[in-house]
Design an enzyme around this catalytic site. Structure first.
Site: not given
Ligand code: NAD
Length: 360
Positions: A194, A254, A142, A226, A250
């Site tokens: 990851k 959620d 970001y 994942d 992020d």
């Protein structure tokens, strides 16, 4: 943290949509608890309308001088645009995080016993869930270089050892604190990355692992992002503290939020260096679809005010009072429309606020 005996100075950033409604309700609650000095400022779409930018230097300076900042939510269709040069409400949030040095975002997920039925998961699966997502907030993709060349676009993900170390410590320390307050449970950090694909993730894993020796009382495990996304819905009650980088955090925060089925109930805290003001805000957005109707659920903002008292102002007893009052109001059967089941009576923002005030 304010000097002992002085009223804490709190900057309120109501923002857009339902933001002003829920922040006004939280202000009432705080005023009922004690003495605070409030300063209300514009940030987000409302600031774009007034000043052409989502966050002015003056508002950022006021936030940095305060003891804590309580935010409603920003954004709405009025400011939606695909023009890369137009100001966007979220720039205010990103600017605040960067400007206030807020690198750790804490999101507790613990469904209120009265609301377990609202979870999209079966009750036996969600029961006992009490986890905390610690997300890195000022680095990663970001904030890396981005741009377009012809028909190609790029976003760059970068992390330094120092950035990883401080967020990993925030995670280990949170796990330690939770274990101290919990009933004999050993703290556990699950670091999510990851590492099978990304170089930043390999550095992430290396640095987190190198710190584990300093926290012998906390278990550490690693999950690929994942897999973490799957485990969160298949066995949420087994997580304690999840630590992860900005983009993964992020998304996973959620996902964790939706485990409760009650977006209107979830608070968050964003913290920087010790002693610097933190930013406290509900997880949900500005809910433009219900703005101005008097039916917004103020409880996530109340619980954010509780996090502010606990993590930002050193007043844990008052934080406990708010949380207990919220639980009692729910146990008494009060529901805003977002929480009400089919055929269940619902109340508006004012009535819910009144009920929590009575329970205080
Ligand atoms: P949203 O969270 O605003 O709303 C999602 C759904 O949940 C809507 O149906 C809404 O009515 C409901 N809802 C959310 N909070 C509620 C509350 N307190 N009480 C009752 N119902 C509630 O998400 P969205 O619709 O994707 O986004 C709307 C706007 O908010 C967008 O402009 C988005 O960019 C912005 N947003 C801001 C933040 C923030 O300020 N931190 C976070 C997420 C989204």
């Amino acid at each position: 943290m304010p000097p002992v005996g002085e009223a804490p100075r709190i900057v309120l950033l109501p923002g857009d949509g339902i933001g002003p409604e829920i922040v006004a309700a939280a202000r009432q609650l705080l005023e009922a608890l004690g003495e605070f000095k409030f300063e209300e400022r514009l940030m987000g779409g409302c600031s774009i309308d007034a000043h052409g930018v989502a966050l002015t230097d003056e508002v950022l300076a006021a936030c940095k001088k305060a003891d804590a900042v309580l935010l409603g939510a920003v954004g709405g269709p009025r400011w939606d645009t695909t023009d890369p040069d137009a100001p966007r409400p979220e720039q205010g949030l990103l600017g605040l995080r960067k400007g206030m040095g807020l690198y750790a975002n804490l999101r507790p997920v613990r469904p209120s016993p009265a609301l377990v039925g609202a979870s999209p998961l079966r009750p036996e699966r969600i029961a006992g869930t009490d986890l905390l997502v610690v997300r890195e907030l000022t680095g990663g993709i970001y904030f890396g270089a981005s741009g377009r060349q012809g028909d190609t676009a790029h976003d760059t993900c970068e992390y330094s050892v120092a950035e990883i170390e401080r967020i990993a410590r925030a995670g280990f320390e949170a796990a330690r604190r939770r274990a101290e307050h919990g009933a004999g449970r050993k703290g556990r950090v699950t670091s999510v990355d990851k590492a099978n694909v990304l170089e930043t993730s390999r550095l992430w894993r290396e640095v987190v692992t190198s710190l584990a020796g300093e926290y012998p009382d906390v278990e550490l495990d690693h999950l690929l992002v994942d897999n973490a996304a799957m485990q969160l819905v298949s066995r949420p009650a087994e997580f304690d503290v999840i630590v992860t980088e900005n983009l993964f955090g992020d998304i996973l925060s959620d996902e964790s939020a939706m485990l409760t089925g009650s977006l209107g109930m979830l608070p968050s805290a964003s913290l920087g260096e010790a002693g610097a003001p933190g930013l406290f805000e509900p997880v949900h957005g500005s809910a433009p679809d219900i703005a101005g109707k008097g039916i917004a659920n103020p409880l996530a903002t109340f619980l954010s005010a509780a996090m502010m008292l606990r993590h930002g102002l050193g007043r844990p007893a008052e934080a406990d009072r708010i949380e207990a009052a919220v639980d009692r109001a729910l146990q008494a059967g009060l529901r805003t429309p977002d929480l009400a089941g089919e055929g269940e009576r619902s109340v508006g923002t004012d009535e819910m606020t009144e009920a929590v005030l009575v329970e205080l």
